[in-house]
Design a protein around this motif. Sequence first.
Motif, PDB file in Angstrom:
ATOM      1  N   ARG A 163      37.111  38.752  34.715  1.00 25.56           N
ATOM      2  CA  ARG A 163      36.343  38.063  33.672  1.00 25.56           C
ATOM      3  C   ARG A 163      34.920  38.594  33.570  1.00 25.56           C
ATOM      4  NH1 ARG A 163      32.841  33.851  33.566  1.00 25.56           N
ATOM      5  NH2 ARG A 163      33.102  33.489  35.804  1.00 25.56           N
ATOM      6  N   THR A 164      34.298  38.873  34.710  1.00 22.38           N
ATOM      7  CA  THR A 164      32.888  39.269  34.715  1.00 22.38           C
ATOM      8  C   THR A 164      32.688  40.764  34.891  1.00 22.38           C
ATOM      9  OG1 THR A 164      32.676  38.981  37.112  1.00 22.38           O
ATOM     10  CG2 THR A 164      32.321  37.028  35.715  1.00 22.38           C
ATOM     11  N   ARG A 165      33.744  41.476  35.267  1.00 26.37           N
ATOM     12  CA  ARG A 165      33.679  42.909  35.573  1.00 26.37           C
ATOM     13  C   ARG A 165      32.762  43.176  36.767  1.00 26.37           C
ATOM     14  NH1 ARG A 165      37.724  45.557  33.249  1.00 26.37           N
ATOM     15  NH2 ARG A 165      36.520  47.474  33.557  1.00 26.37           N
ATOM     16  N   ASP A 166      32.603  42.206  37.640  1.00 20.88           N
ATOM     17  CA  ASP A 166      31.762  42.323  38.818  1.00 20.88           C
ATOM     18  C   ASP A 166      32.534  43.040  39.925  1.00 20.88           C
ATOM     19  OD1 ASP A 166      29.725  42.018  40.625  1.00 20.88           O
ATOM     20  OD2 ASP A 166      30.180  39.921  41.067  1.00 20.88           O
ATOM     21  N   ASN A 167      31.947  44.104  40.474  1.00 20.02           N
ATOM     22  CA  ASN A 167      32.616  44.917  41.480  1.00 20.02           C
ATOM     23  C   ASN A 167      32.423  44.358  42.878  1.00 20.02           C
ATOM     24  OD1 ASN A 167      33.243  46.669  39.400  1.00 20.02           O
ATOM     25  ND2 ASN A 167      31.450  47.977  39.778  1.00 20.02           N
ATOM     26  N   VAL A 193      35.366  30.219  40.937  1.00 23.18           N
ATOM     27  CA  VAL A 193      36.700  29.858  41.410  1.00 23.18           C
ATOM     28  C   VAL A 193      37.685  29.915  40.241  1.00 23.18           C
ATOM     29  CG1 VAL A 193      38.101  27.979  42.342  1.00 23.18           C
ATOM     30  CG2 VAL A 193      35.816  28.414  43.275  1.00 23.18           C
ATOM     31  N   GLY A 194      38.838  30.531  40.495  1.00 26.23           N
ATOM     32  CA  GLY A 194      39.859  30.667  39.458  1.00 26.23           C
ATOM     33  C   GLY A 194      39.878  32.022  38.789  1.00 26.23           C
ATOM     34  N   ASP A 195      38.816  32.811  38.963  1.00 22.02           N
ATOM     35  CA  ASP A 195      38.782  34.155  38.378  1.00 22.02           C
ATOM     36  C   ASP A 195      39.805  35.053  39.062  1.00 22.02           C
ATOM     37  OD1 ASP A 195      36.819  33.508  36.591  1.00 22.02           O
ATOM     38  OD2 ASP A 195      35.166  34.356  37.773  1.00 22.02           O
ATOM     39  N   PHE A 196      40.329  36.015  38.312  1.00 20.85           N
ATOM     40  CA  PHE A 196      41.291  36.983  38.843  1.00 20.85           C
ATOM     41  C   PHE A 196      40.567  38.210  39.386  1.00 20.85           C
ATOM     42  CE2 PHE A 196      45.252  35.702  36.160  1.00 20.85           C
ATOM     43  CZ  PHE A 196      45.197  34.451  36.735  1.00 20.85           C
ATOM     44  N   LYS A 201      43.440  35.580  43.252  1.00 20.17           N
ATOM     45  CA  LYS A 201      42.596  34.647  42.516  1.00 20.17           C
ATOM     46  C   LYS A 201      41.541  34.080  43.459  1.00 20.17           C
ATOM     47  CE  LYS A 201      44.402  30.678  41.344  1.00 20.17           C
ATOM     48  NZ  LYS A 201      45.207  29.660  40.648  1.00 20.17           N
ATOM     49  N   LEU A 202      40.316  33.942  42.958  1.00 20.29           N
ATOM     50  CA  LEU A 202      39.228  33.422  43.767  1.00 20.29           C
ATOM     51  C   LEU A 202      39.470  31.947  44.083  1.00 20.29           C
ATOM     52  CD1 LEU A 202      36.017  34.947  42.113  1.00 20.29           C
ATOM     53  CD2 LEU A 202      37.416  35.876  43.961  1.00 20.29           C
ATOM     54  N   GLU A 203      39.372  31.613  45.388  1.00 16.50           N
ATOM     55  CA  GLU A 203      39.504  30.219  45.808  1.00 16.50           C
ATOM     56  C   GLU A 203      38.165  29.590  46.168  1.00 16.50           C
ATOM     57  OE1 GLU A 203      42.402  29.174  48.697  1.00 16.50           O
ATOM     58  OE2 GLU A 203      44.025  29.370  47.233  1.00 16.50           O
TER      59      GLU A 203
END
Length: 277
Positions: free
Chosen positions: A187-191, A219-222, A239-241
Amino acid sequence: MKEFLKSIAFRVLVLVAALLVGMMVYAASVGGVSTLPETVVGLVVTPLQSAAAAIGDGFDRFIGLFTDGGALRRENAQLQEEINTLREQQVELDELRRQNELYRDYLELKEQHPDYRFADARVIALDPAGNYGNFTINRGTLAGVKEGNPVITPDGLVGVVYEAAATSAKVRTILDPQAPVSVYVSRTRDNGITGNTAALAAEGLLRVERLDRTAGAAVGDFVVTYGSSNYPAGLLVGKLESVYAESDGLSLSATVRPFADIARVSDVFVIVGFGEE
């Protein structure tokens, strides 16, 4: 035979025999058997006849145990053979079902990634000394598998080949801190990059480090693969928890639940080539 000697029938037979002997002695002393009253003779002879019949029936049953036992053994052997055949057929059906599921997954993956080349493989051994779910597969260099190849299921990334022989290969899962993977938040393209601890691995989780604090990962981002010479970009990871700040105050780390059920993986695909290779 021992049971018969202890039975009431045997005791009655002995008693009657003793009585008969006594009567014969008495008859001899008074002038022969004909001098005995008919009622007395019947009283003795009738039980003897009944006892003889009982002995005959018991002997027939005793012999029948051997004759019927042979038939029962043959019948049991035949039934056991049928059971073994049914078990073998069930194993064959289970194997066919597994292969059908594997081929279906393969076709789906080929449709999604037509530029990938796969080697399907089965897990044949787990690392008994490790805490990260590492395993061995039944494909090696003869199937095009080599060190650095990513290992996946249709659900997502599982790990990477770190040692390949002719017909087998060893795989480190993404839970292993010795198998870091460059990833980004879709979603954010954060590396970031994956790492782990034994405690997180025991829960089936991994960690992503070095996320930009200002990017807004939540939380919830892939999380997917960033892409490299070994990993094609966009492979699903998890997925981020949870998301939390690092002690330096400049970056974030996050715990990730992998999409692939690494603890229960049994069939995998090795990406032996992708892109223009």
